[in-house]
Design a protein around this motif. Structure first.
Motif, PDB file in Angstrom:
ATOM      1  N   TYR A  70      -2.476  -4.586 -32.295  1.00  0.00           N
ATOM      2  CA  TYR A  70      -1.821  -3.384 -31.765  1.00  0.00           C
ATOM      3  C   TYR A  70      -2.691  -2.206 -32.168  1.00  0.00           C
ATOM      4  CZ  TYR A  70      -0.138  -4.289 -36.433  1.00  0.00           C
ATOM      5  OH  TYR A  70      -0.106  -4.627 -37.760  1.00  0.00           O
ATOM      6  N   LEU A 221       3.621  -5.358 -31.234  1.00  0.00           N
ATOM      7  CA  LEU A 221       2.957  -5.487 -29.927  1.00  0.00           C
ATOM      8  C   LEU A 221       3.910  -5.113 -28.792  1.00  0.00           C
ATOM      9  CD1 LEU A 221       0.757  -8.641 -30.520  1.00  0.00           C
ATOM     10  CD2 LEU A 221      -0.057  -6.367 -29.852  1.00  0.00           C
ATOM     11  N   GLU A 224       3.709  -1.583 -28.608  1.00  0.00           N
ATOM     12  CA  GLU A 224       2.422  -1.199 -28.011  1.00  0.00           C
ATOM     13  C   GLU A 224       2.533  -1.106 -26.486  1.00  0.00           C
ATOM     14  OE1 GLU A 224      -0.245  -0.509 -29.987  1.00  0.00           O
ATOM     15  OE2 GLU A 224      -1.858  -0.357 -28.512  1.00  0.00           O
TER      16      GLU A 224
END
Ligand code: PEP
Ligand code: MN
Length: 344
Positions: A70, A221, A224
């Motif tokens: 990330y 993530l 992200e």
């Protein structure tokens, strides 16, 4: 890679860096801090050496590789931490702990308004309430939908508390955005990538719950997706994970709160209601969450938990909530902020 601009770098120098990042085949994301600007270069198909060469560009302090998968979520991008604003409420980066409280589900006008008034007078700064409910069984109460959204908007008008409510489907995003101040991605939808992509395009903040079986890396993530899609206003929420333990509904992972804060600049809050499933554990786990650095708490409150249509066993009644609020150290305690700035 991130490009740290020097203090006082000019707009022209920043623009030049952005242009060079794009030429090298990456996307450029700018974060403007009070003193310095950081430009993150993200993407997998660019020419890395061209980024490294930016070290020599005017106004550039240094160029650093981000080791984690990330990127925009990483604390390296914004070491000082991020404040997310929801209405007038500020969450994160050493601000006082924000308590979000309200019923699991909006059940009626009276239930919601009674709860909203009580949690406000006890010191809650935001109101929660489910309109679209993710229920394990299709035969359980599924939420009042649009009607609940209208009631939440009414409760906000009356109390002034900004409202957060869950969005389960991309189809409901526009309707919810019209009425709520913050959209919650529930634990079961943490990796609903179509939903995340859609929420990346809205101008409302997102509360991203950790999936019941998600690792911290998967959770970051998921965040992200929101940041890289254009929505920087994300608050992470630890709500307990599945373990071998059966006495509690979930196992609240407070180490993950501390770790997420170490790895990411985003605010992190804790949900001891879903995190334990037990009313008696909400006050002690709320205090523990604050001690490890949580920027906020989200707590289920119901005027009559015994009659709640969802999550009664983990809901405080209004008096229990008031009593707990009197005990919480909402101005963060020293231990909670000790790690900031690299202290060990
Ligand atoms: C909720 O907040 O009521 C809820 C369903 O949360 P979670 O997604 O964490 O189970
Ligand atoms: Mn609930």
């Amino acid at each position: 890679m991130i490009v740290n601009m020097k203090d006082g770098a000019t707009e022209e120098q920043i623009e030049h860096v952005i242009e060079r990042i794009r030429e090298a085949g990456y996307q450029a994301h700018i974060t403007r801090g009070v003193e310095r600007t950081i430009v993150a270069a993200v993407g997998s198909n660019g020419r890395r050496h061209e980024l490294e060469a930016l070290q020599a560009a005017p106004g550039v302090d240094n160029v650093v590789a981000i080791a984690q998968p990330y990127k925009l979520v990483s604390r390296q991008v914004r070491p000082g931490g991020t404040v997310v604003k929801v209405g007038g409420v500020r969450i994160g980066n050493g601000e006082p702990v924000v308590v979000i409280a309200g019923p699991c589900s909006v059940e009626s006008r009276e239930q919601l308004l009674t709860t909203a008034r009580a949690v406000k007078s006890a010191g809650a700064r935001m109101l929660r309430g489910g309109a679209y409910k993710p229920r394990t069984s299709p035969y359980d109460f599924q939420g009042l939908g649009q009607e609940a959204l209208d009631l939440l908007a009414e409760a906000r008008r009356e109390t002034g508390l900004p409202v957060v409510t869950e969005v389960m489907s991309t189809e409901d995003v526009d309707t919810i955005c019209e009425r709520a101040d913050m959209l919650q991605v529930g634990a079961r939808n943490m990796q609903n990538f179509a939903l995340l992509r859609r929420l990346a395009t809205i101008d409302k903040p997102v509360l991203l719950k950790r999936g019941p079986s998600a690792t911290v890396k998967e959770w970051l993530l998921a965040a992200e997706y929101l940041l890289t899609g254009g929505n920087p206003n994300v608050v992470l929420c630890e709500r307990g994970i599945k373990t071998f333990e059966t006495e509690m509904r979930n196992t609240i992972d407070l180490a993950a709160v501390a770790l997420a804060k170490e790895l990411s600049h985003l605010p992190v809050i804790a949900d001891p209601s879903h995190g334990t499933g037990r009313r008696s554990l909400i006050a002690p786990l709320s205090k523990a969450a604050i001690a490890v650095g949580a920027d906020g708490l989200i707590i289920e409150v119901h005027p009559n938990p015994e009659r709640a249509l969802s999550d009664g066993p983990q809901s405080l009644d209004c008096r229990e909530f008031q009593a707990m609020m009197r005990e919480l150290p909402l101005q963060k305690c020293a231990v909670a902020v000790a790690w900031r700035g690299g202290a060990s």
